[in-house]
Scaffold this motif. Structure first.
Motif, PDB file in Angstrom:
ATOM      1  N   GLU A  33     -47.212  12.702 -16.096  1.00 21.99           N
ATOM      2  CA  GLU A  33     -45.835  12.358 -15.277  1.00 21.99           C
ATOM      3  C   GLU A  33     -44.893  13.156 -15.460  1.00 21.99           C
ATOM      4  N   SER A  34     -43.575  13.366 -14.860  1.00 18.29           N
ATOM      5  CA  SER A  34     -42.719  14.148 -15.001  1.00 18.29           C
ATOM      6  C   SER A  34     -42.064  14.067 -16.424  1.00 18.29           C
ATOM      7  N   SER A  44     -33.025   5.316 -16.010  1.00 22.68           N
ATOM      8  CA  SER A  44     -34.222   6.319 -15.892  1.00 22.68           C
ATOM      9  C   SER A  44     -34.400   6.183 -14.230  1.00 22.68           C
ATOM     10  N   THR A  70     -47.144   6.145 -11.614  1.00 23.91           N
ATOM     11  CA  THR A  70     -47.035   4.898 -12.414  1.00 23.91           C
ATOM     12  C   THR A  70     -45.713   4.022 -12.048  1.00 23.91           C
ATOM     13  N   ILE A  71     -44.879   4.874 -11.892  1.00 22.10           N
ATOM     14  CA  ILE A  71     -43.680   4.194 -11.552  1.00 22.10           C
ATOM     15  C   ILE A  71     -43.556   3.771  -9.815  1.00 22.10           C
ATOM     16  N   GLN A  72     -44.277   4.521  -9.292  1.00 21.43           N
ATOM     17  CA  GLN A  72     -44.178   4.192  -7.775  1.00 21.43           C
ATOM     18  C   GLN A  72     -44.952   2.854  -7.806  1.00 21.43           C
ATOM     19  N   ASP A  99     -42.684   8.984 -10.145  1.00 19.51           N
ATOM     20  CA  ASP A  99     -44.087   9.375 -10.882  1.00 19.51           C
ATOM     21  C   ASP A  99     -44.769   8.259 -10.254  1.00 19.51           C
ATOM     22  N   ALA A 112     -53.044   3.762 -10.234  1.00 19.74           N
ATOM     23  CA  ALA A 112     -51.852   3.879  -9.439  1.00 19.74           C
ATOM     24  C   ALA A 112     -51.882   4.888  -8.297  1.00 19.74           C
ATOM     25  N   ASP A 143     -40.852   2.495 -19.109  1.00 16.34           N
ATOM     26  CA  ASP A 143     -40.654   3.980 -18.745  1.00 16.34           C
ATOM     27  C   ASP A 143     -41.148   4.734 -19.985  1.00 16.34           C
ATOM     28  N   MET A 196     -35.653   2.940 -13.023  1.00 12.94           N
ATOM     29  CA  MET A 196     -34.784   1.926 -13.090  1.00 12.94           C
ATOM     30  C   MET A 196     -33.603   1.895 -12.152  1.00 12.94           C
TER      31      MET A 196
END
Lengths: 325, 336
Positions: free
Chosen positions: A49-50, B159, B191-193, B189, A258, A278, B162
């Motif tokens: 990830e970033s 973040s 995983t956040i997507q 990212d 994902a 996060d 969030m």
């Protein structure tokens, strides 16, 4: 035969000082103890990830940043503490392609000068006509026209600019190219053009790539081996098919599940692992395993000691306490 | 699913930018409709007009952009003729929008709580206390941990993931009937997507909001949408249900697009087939089909005439000359 590139326990810390009267120094552990090697003609994909340190790893290898500690061995020679002057012949062997095709080309130079600059610095050619021929040859190799040489970057589209960036990297006949997200700024239909071209160049010249990207499906397509990074550490590395079909680290599993797949039927059948929360701050990463705060398998042991890379099968290593040697 | 209530109907929409270089035709004759509770994906490359279509629906176009022609019927009322003041009561209330960049969509000098309360109080006659409670409930619904404390935070303390959640909470706080999401996960990212897509899926079943989802990622479309509209050069090239589009695409552009992305599920190495060339310049759009210069099946007629949007199967439309009744069958066979 020695590996093309080997990095051993590479670390890059950035110092951040806070406070005015009482200075407090904090370290951002961008790359923390990363080791891997790349063979001739091989592509290693680096994903994460970033903020996980994959770009910093690339930039430290090429010594745009001086590593905090660790060793960088290129073609059997330790280049970690080389001066700029000593580095010069190695600059010719290692090149880089950057993410943003708009920012990485000088808008006041013609294409011929952008590509020619590297040729001049490394004295690749002896005469002007040879230089012009070489530029024309490079442009055709990346699928552009000879008469593009006298134009300026703004006259080109994003995909064409990225080709110019690639032509510039190829100008000095490198043995190794670091591709730092070379396709993420491009449109979907253009991405495949650039990836196919990179693959063809590799077939013809046998050079090694470090392919840094966050687009996991493209990385899988182009790489032979894949390394997964999380918060500055390498958590899993192995052959592409092993990492993708049999991911071992819980983070790799979540990351792979994902990826959205362009097929609605397999998409609905898929069992997605959704990570909570996060990525923690790299200034104060969690003790022990950095991933433990988001990992559903974490135990007391994970908080206590750092996991090290263990070989779980041939050409497949993972840093996780779930795997005992 | 077919005989559901239509909430948005776009008819012959044309939007242009009148620049000093000339007219840029960003959206050319776009018509589609959205049913209640439906998620429609709008796919296309940059410059294909997908964002401008949605900006036109919301009437957020800035100078020199202008809607030239067409109607946008939202629950039967035409939004194109509405004044800015009338639109303001609809924007954020009945139709909400989520933007791509969660960093710039929030005001950095107000707390998240204040910004949310402002939106709610602008559209609902509620006290500050009640608005606070609604905001708190929404932040909880989108999965922000410790929402009461987070209400007092500024956007820079959040973040990226969030912030996007906070924006979604804000967009949904007035329970809109239509949500326009303009690449809401592109800056995030994977995983956040996955978290955000999961959230949108959940909210959609709970609130039965219709969603227009703009993206260039075909994988995201496959995951979330019921129906897909493919845009290119300011026009709709293909429109189909998500299963039909991926199983049997009917337009050369869509086919090319699907061939140029790798499918990570397939173990054997596929050959990627890129679409040659680059997208058209909309300042001087091609006279015929927008895709003809990059299309391997292009015929003479493609250079001259813009094809119609032909209905090729049940609820499946494609803009291509090969579906013209007089088109040679041999060419059509090659394409499909």
């Amino acid at each position: 035969m020695a590996s093309l590139l080997e990095i051993q326990a590479l670390k890059k810390y950035f110092t951040k000082s806070n406070g005015f009267i009482k200075k407090v120094e904090q370290h951002v552990k961008a790359v923390d103890n990363v080791s891997f090697s790349i063979e001739h003609g091989e592509t290693l994909g680096l994903v994460g990830e970033s903020g996980c340190g994959k770009s910093t790893t690339g930039r430290t290898i090429i010594k745009l940043y001086q590593p905090t500690s660790g060793r960088i061995i290129f073609d059997g020679v330790d280049i970690t503490n080389f001066s700029e002057k000593e580095m010069l012949p190695y600059r010719k062997k290692m090149q880089m392609i950057f993410q943003d095709p708009y920012a990485s080309l000088n808008s006041r130079m013609t294409i011929a000068d952008i590509i020619g600059e590297a040729i001049d610095v490394h004295k690749v050619t002896t005469s002007k006509s040879e230089r012009d021929d070489m530029i024309a040859d490079l442009l055709t190799r990346v699928g552009l026209m000879k008469d593009h040489a006298s134009r300026y970057p703004h006259e080109f589209s994003g995909g064409q600019r990225q080709r110019i960036g690639i032509a510039r990297a190829l100008a000095v006949n490198p043995e190794f190219i670091i591709c730092d997200e070379p396709i993420s700024a491009l449109d979907v239909s253009i991405q495949a053009q650039v990836v196919n071209m990179l693959e063809e160049i590799q077939r013809n010249t046998g050079m090694g790539y470090l392919f840094i990207a966050h687009d996991l499906s493209m990385v899988k397509h182009i790489s032979k081996r894949i390394g997964v990074m999380y918060l500055g550490q390498l958590v899993e590395i192995g052959d592409r098919d092993k990492v993708y079909s049999n991911p071992a680290h819980p983070y790799t599993k979540a990351l792979l599940s994902a990826i959205p797949i362009p097929d609605p039927l397999s998409e609905k059948a898929k069992n997605r692992i959704i990570l909570q929360g996060d990525v923690p701050s790299p200034i104060n990463p969690p003790s022990g395993c950095h991933f433990r705060t988001r990992c559903k398998y974490s135990t007391k042991e994970c908080a206590k000691c750092d996991p090290v890379l263990k070989t779980i099968e041939n050409n497949h290593q993972v840093a996780c306490h779930l795997f005992k040697q | 699913m077919k005989s559901r209530e239509t909430i948005l109907e776009v008819k012959g929409l044309e939007t242009s930018f009148f620049t000093h270089l000339g007219e840029v035709q960003a959206v050319r004759n776009v018509s589609f409709d959205i049913n209640k509770g439906e998620v429609v994906g709008l796919v296309g490359e940059s410059g294909s007009g997908k964002s401008i279509t949605c900006m036109s629906i919301m009437k957020l176009l800035q100078h020199p952009g202008k809607i030239k022609k067409g109607e946008v019927l939202f629950k039967g009322k035409d939004l194109v003729t509405k004044t800015a003041k009338e639109m303001r009561s609809i924007q954020g209330d009945e139709i909400s929008m989520i933007f791509q960049d969660p960093m710039t969509a929030l005001n950095p000098v107000y707390t998240i709580g204040n910004q949310m309360i402002e939106v709610i109080r602008a559209h609902r006659k509620v006290s500050k206390k009640e608005a606070y409670n609604i905001a708190l409930k929404m932040l909880t619904a989108v999965g922000i941990p410790d929402p009461a404390k987070r209400m007092n935070n500024y956007p820079n303390e959040f973040s990226g993931g969030m912030r996007q959640r906070a924006i979604i909470a804000m967009a949904l706080s007035c329970e809109p009937e239509l949500l326009i999401a303009d690449e809401p996960t592109t800056a995030l990212d994977v995983t956040i997507q996955a978290q955000i897509l999961d959230l949108l899926k959940e909210l959609r079943t709970k609130l039965s909001t219709s969603i227009i989802f703009i993206t260039h990622d075909l994988g995201v479309i496959a995951e979330l949408c019921d129906r897909v509209i493919v845009m290119y050069g300011g026009m709709i090239m293909e429109e189909a249900s998500v299963n039909d589009l991926f199983a049997s695409p009917k337009n050369p552009y869509t086919i090319g697009l699907l061939k140029s992305v790798p499918n990570p599920d397939i173990l054997i190495k596929q050959k990627l087939i890129p679409i040659p060339g680059s997208p058209p310049d909309m300042l001087n759009p091609p006279k015929g089909c927008a895709f003809c210069k990059r299309c391997e099946f292009a015929m003479d007629v493609c250079l001259e005439e813009v094809p119609e949007l032909y209905t090729v199967a049940n609820r499946h439309k494609s803009r291509c000359h090969i579906y013209h009744p007089d088109a040679p069958k041999s060419v059509r066979k090659q394409v499909i």
